[in-house]
Enzyme design. Sequence first.
Site, PDB file in Angstrom:
ATOM      1  CG  MET A  55       3.077  -6.647   5.880  1.00  9.96           C
ATOM      2  SD  MET A  55       1.726  -5.554   6.384  1.00  9.96           S
ATOM      3  CE  MET A  55       0.321  -6.302   5.560  1.00  9.96           C
TER       4      MET A  55
ATOM      5  CG  MET B 251       1.749  -1.200   2.382  1.00  8.09           C
ATOM      6  SD  MET B 251       0.083  -1.821   2.646  1.00  8.09           S
ATOM      7  CE  MET B 251      -0.620  -0.453   3.529  1.00  8.09           C
TER       8      MET B 251
ATOM      9  CB  SER C 223      -6.866  -1.029   9.484  1.00 10.24           C
ATOM     10  OG  SER C 223      -6.621  -0.547   8.178  1.00 10.24           O
TER      11      SER C 223
ATOM     12  CG  MET D 263      -2.378   0.641   0.124  1.00 10.49           C
ATOM     13  SD  MET D 263      -3.729  -0.502  -0.147  1.00 10.49           S
ATOM     14  CE  MET D 263      -3.693  -1.405   1.390  1.00 10.49           C
TER      15      MET D 263
ATOM     16  CG  HIS E  69      -2.727   0.398  10.688  1.00  8.90           C
ATOM     17  ND1 HIS E  69      -1.399   0.304  11.024  1.00  8.90           N
ATOM     18  CD2 HIS E  69      -2.838  -0.145   9.455  1.00  8.90           C
ATOM     19  CE1 HIS E  69      -0.730  -0.281  10.032  1.00  8.90           C
ATOM     20  NE2 HIS E  69      -1.586  -0.562   9.061  1.00  8.90           N
TER      21      HIS E  69
ATOM     22  CG  ASP F 207      -3.402  -0.025   5.890  1.00  4.58           C
ATOM     23  OD1 ASP F 207      -2.260  -0.386   6.197  1.00  4.58           O
ATOM     24  OD2 ASP F 207      -4.428  -0.479   6.423  1.00  4.58           O
TER      25      ASP F 207
HETATM   26  C1  DX5 Z   1      -3.166  -4.704   4.209  1.00  6.57           C
HETATM   27  C2  DX5 Z   1      -3.062  -3.507   5.143  1.00  6.57           C
HETATM   28  C3  DX5 Z   1      -3.790  -3.751   6.413  1.00  6.57           C
HETATM   29  C4  DX5 Z   1      -5.278  -3.888   6.245  1.00  6.57           C
HETATM   30  C5  DX5 Z   1      -5.684  -5.019   7.122  1.00  6.57           C
HETATM   31  O1  DX5 Z   1      -2.554  -4.406   3.025  1.00  6.57           O
HETATM   32  O2  DX5 Z   1      -1.703  -3.241   5.464  1.00  6.57           O
HETATM   33  O3  DX5 Z   1      -3.489  -2.777   7.400  1.00  6.57           O
HETATM   34  O4  DX5 Z   1      -6.011  -2.749   6.633  1.00  6.57           O
HETATM   35  O5  DX5 Z   1      -6.999  -5.294   6.894  1.00  6.57           O
HETATM   36  P1  DX5 Z   1      -7.703  -6.592   7.484  1.00  6.57           P
HETATM   37  O6  DX5 Z   1      -7.629  -6.464   8.984  1.00  6.57           O
HETATM   38  O7  DX5 Z   1      -9.093  -6.465   6.953  1.00  6.57           O
HETATM   39  O8  DX5 Z   1      -6.948  -7.786   6.993  1.00  6.57           O
HETATM   40 ZN    ZN Z   2      -1.338  -1.787   7.327  1.00  6.47          ZN
END
Ligand code: DX5
Ligand code: ZN
Length: 223
Positions: free
Chosen positions: A135, A66, A6, A35, A31, A33
């Site tokens: 999740m 998200m 990620s 937000m 990946h 993310d």
């Molecule tokens: C959390 C994200 C994850 C995040 C995970 O809100 O959806 O994809 O990057 O990060 P780690 O692996 O550090 O928990």
């Molecule tokens: Zn994620």
Amino acid sequence: MIIAPSLLAANFGRFAAETIRVDRAGAQWLHLDIMDGHFVANISFGPEVVRVLRPLTKMFLDVHLMCSRPEILLEPFAKAGADQMTVHVELGDRVTRLLWKIKSLGKKVGLAINPPTGMPQVEPYLNQIDVLLIMTVNPGFGGQPFITETLPKVQQADAWRKEKNLHYRIEVDGGIDFQTAAECAHAGADTFVSGTGLFKHRNFKAALRKMQKIVDEQARIRS
Ligand code: DX5
Ligand code: ZN
């Protein structure tokens, strides 16, 4: 078994270099993310980042939205070069249209479920998706501890997949390190998002290889 590092855990000032580092380490997926400061209490980055990273790598770009209004983001991310887009089941009666829209853009279709949401919510969509993203932390921030209570969801997703003869991937996201990756693989996950769990290691490539070996071994035991 696929590991999806990620970018959220990378250096935000060096996304291009970090992407190349992940690519050279041998990752198949990246990946991303997204937000929006509304669906979750944090803001990350948008389609422009995906657009500039796209020419740097052949990795499969796994975009996790998200966001409260993915409707307005699907086309921009598709154009920017996403290979897969994942929306949250918590969006309720908009989910069917969103999944259809992703498919119509020619992208792989993902559906995500938060820790407090029950698995019956995702069941009606299982035949319409390529990946179910479970999740394993409450979304919004990297570096949170894995919530063990989410493991039965992975088992349920795997049981449904067999029962219903479906082929969606089971992706876990949040708090994935060597230990929790093994637990999730044991429960039936085949796709592992890991941010802090990989990026905290000085030798990223060695960490990625180690995690791959661990989950491949679990897959071998299960088969
Ligand atoms: C959390 C994200 C994850 C995040 C995970 O809100 O959806 O994809 O990057 O990060 P780690 O692996 O550090 O928990
Ligand atoms: Zn994620």
